[in-house]
Motif scaffolding. Structure first.
Motif, short mmCIF file in Angstrom:
data_model
loop_
_atom_site.label_atom_id
_atom_site.label_comp_id
_atom_site.label_asym_id
_atom_site.label_seq_id
_atom_site.Cartn_x
_atom_site.Cartn_y
_atom_site.Cartn_z
N GLU A 162 -1.40 -4.66 12.78
CA GLU A 162 -1.26 -3.62 12.86
C GLU A 162 -1.46 -2.20 12.11
N VAL A 163 -1.90 -1.15 12.99
CA VAL A 163 -2.27 0.22 12.33
C VAL A 163 -0.97 0.73 13.22
N LEU A 164 -0.92 1.49 11.47
CA LEU A 164 1.09 2.92 12.40
C LEU A 164 -0.17 3.74 11.88
N SER A 165 0.06 4.83 13.03
CA SER A 165 -0.27 6.33 12.22
C SER A 165 0.35 7.15 12.25
N GLN A 166 0.42 7.84 10.86
CA GLN A 166 1.50 8.90 10.05
C GLN A 166 2.65 7.89 9.81
N PRO A 167 2.40 7.04 9.84
CA PRO A 167 3.91 5.80 8.99
C PRO A 167 4.75 6.84 8.26
N PHE A 168 4.70 7.41 6.97
CA PHE A 168 5.30 8.28 6.29
C PHE A 168 5.17 9.01 5.40
N LYS A 169 6.35 9.46 5.65
CA LYS A 169 5.82 11.26 3.96
C LYS A 169 6.54 10.48 2.46
N LEU A 170 5.22 10.73 1.48
CA LEU A 170 5.28 10.63 0.53
C LEU A 170 5.83 12.15 -0.07
N ARG A 171 6.50 11.86 -1.33
CA ARG A 171 7.53 13.00 -1.43
C ARG A 171 7.11 12.37 -3.23
#
Length: 259
Positions: free
Chosen positions: A104-113
């Motif tokens: 699978e390929v996920l675009s813009q998967p999460f925001k890292l803080r």
């Protein structure tokens, strides 16, 4: 992928500015987005989050006058469309479709803080690529567009990936001829009917020794049609070639898996 792409080397010295003291993997967080709500998890739990249930954490927008080129690209490996925010990202999706074992390929998967010595910052990786036993986080940034502020974000994302056993790549370009070759091969990536048995003829011709592309196809029972099937076999890695060289009649074609 290492053979196809030019990777930007993340300077390990930059990571000295990150807050990586005891418990950092619990303090740093990732915000995922699902159809129902946003979900936060500490970085140390990234690998256990059901990523396939998420949607892009940042939407893809189109407007007149914008300088980047977003869009959607279909991947044969996943059977669905995937978002991209630039032509460079679109080209990477082509390479991922060619690479084996992509689940699978996920675009813009999460925001890292994450936290640094001077405060808190955030970064959204471009892609999360799921493989059968692991995953790869990828950012796409042409080398001439990498700015000083990006370096800390790249270093932080690499630390987050390593914390859960993932690999992190910053794609800054392509090796010579590769993009042109992949674009040519992708024209025949979809399933093909082979009622004339030409694919087996092509595989048999290269079984004992490599052949020039033109000589190989001319030796089949129907050369004009065999050319299309040869490209199809190359895309699916049943035949092999050196992607650093142009795909033409003089290109050497090898049995897959043999030098």
């Amino acid at each position: 992928m290492d053979d196809l792409l030019v990777l930007y080397a993340v300077d390990s010295a930059v990571a000295e500015g990150l807050d990586t003291g005891p418990g950092w993997a619990r303090r740093w967080t990732a915000r995922w987005k699902t159809a129902q709500a946003d979900v936060f998890c500490p970085v140390q739990e990234l690998a256990s989050f059901p990523a396939v249930a998420s949607v892009p954490v940042r939407g893809f927008t189109w407007r007149a006058g914008q300088r980047h080129r977003p869009g959607l690209r279909f991947l044969l490996a996943t059977g669905r469309m995937h978002g991209f925010e630039s032509l460079a990202e679109r080209n990477l999706l082509l390479a991922l479709d060619f690479a084996a074992d992509v689940v699978e390929v996920l675009s813009q998967p999460f925001k890292l803080r994450f936290t640094t010595a001077v405060g808190s910052e955030a970064h959204t990786p471009d892609f999360l690529v799921l493989l059968p036993d692991t995953a790869v986080l990828i950012d796409v940034r042409p080398g001439h567009l990498v700015k000083d502020k990006d370096l800390m974000k790249f270093a932080a994302t690499e630390w987050a990936a390593r914390a859960v056993g993932w690999r992190y790549l910053v794609v800054s370009g392509w090796r010579r001829q590769v993009l042109t070759g992949l674009d040519a091969l992708s024209a025949r990536r979809r399933p093909m009917s082979d009622r004339l048995g030409l694919q087996e003829e092509l595989l048999e011709l290269t079984r004992e020794r490599p052949c020039r592309f033109g000589e190989m196809t001319e030796a089949t029972s129907l050369p004009a049609v065999a050319r299309a099937h040869a490209v199809h076999l190359l895309w699916h890695r049943r035949l092999a070639m050196d992607l650093a060289q142009p795909l033409d009649d003089a290109a050497w074609i090898y049995p897959a898996g043999r030098a």
